[in-house]
Write an enzyme that holds these catalytic residues in place. Structure first.
Site, PDB file in Angstrom:
ATOM      1  N   GLU A  52       0.642   2.157  -2.242  1.00 32.20           N
ATOM      2  CA  GLU A  52      -0.617   1.443  -1.984  1.00 32.20           C
ATOM      3  C   GLU A  52      -0.471   0.389  -0.892  1.00 32.20           C
ATOM      4  OE1 GLU A  52      -3.572   2.123  -2.894  1.00 32.20           O
ATOM      5  OE2 GLU A  52      -3.444   3.231  -4.764  1.00 32.20           O
ATOM      6  N   ASP A  70      -9.926  -2.897  -0.783  1.00 30.68           N
ATOM      7  CA  ASP A  70      -8.867  -3.041  -1.775  1.00 30.68           C
ATOM      8  C   ASP A  70      -7.919  -4.144  -1.328  1.00 30.68           C
ATOM      9  OD1 ASP A  70      -9.952  -0.843  -3.150  1.00 30.68           O
ATOM     10  OD2 ASP A  70      -8.785   0.557  -1.951  1.00 30.68           O
TER      11      ASP A  70
END
Length: 170
Positions: A52, A70
């Site tokens: 990520e 995000d």
């Protein structure tokens, strides 16, 4: 403040996220363990953080198809889990009850608590990388908790007499 100093300050402000630390996997494992993440889950958390954010605590994602972004080490969405810095039409809920900028700290406590809440409510599949990269054989994080073994050289003790065995060969 002169223009040069103001310009330098602005550059540092803009570049500061690029100067953020990138955690090493075992450093992250240790911090997660201190924050009560079970050792049995460490490999999954390390994998998610790797895919990520590449272990970078200050990453803000480009923007998802719905306009949401995000944040941080675990790339936590501002659509449902944190409050974005500015009002947005896509923001629906603040499930972790935090501002998204709090997830960009080198102190990962808030990010870990939020990520664990997400996992509790949605499971590992809340992270899109889980199925493809983190749901299989993962490197064991246990080696992060082993004492380092260093090759040591043995120096003879001068108090101990040493002998050499000599054998005759024909």
């Amino acid at each position: 403040m002169d223009k040069f100093a103001l310009g330098m300050w602005m550059c540092l402000l803009v570049l500061s996220p690029m100067l953020a630390i990138r955690l090493k996997p075992c450093d992250l494992a240790g911090q997660l363990y201190i924050l009560d993440v079970p050792k049995t889950e460490l490999a999954q958390w390390l994998c998610i953080a790797d895919f990520e954010s590449r272990f970078n605590t200050h990453v803000v994602g480009q923007g998802n198809s719905d306009g949401s972004r995000d944040y941080g080490l675990f790339q936590i969405s501002d659509r449902f889990w944190c409050a974005p810095p500015k009002a947005t039409p896509y923001h629906a809920f603040n499930g972790c009850n935090v501002n998204c900028t709090e997830l960009l700290s080198d102190n990962i406590t808030t990010a870990v608590h939020c990520a664990r809440l997400i996992k509790k409510q949605q499971g590992w599949t809340a992270w899109s990388v889980y199925e493809e990269f983190c749901n299989g054989t993962l490197s064991d994080a246990e080696n992060c908790f082993q004492p380092e073994t260093t090759a040591s050289t043995v120096t003879p003790d001068p108090e101990i007499e040493t002998t050499t065995l000599v054998t005759e060969m024909d």
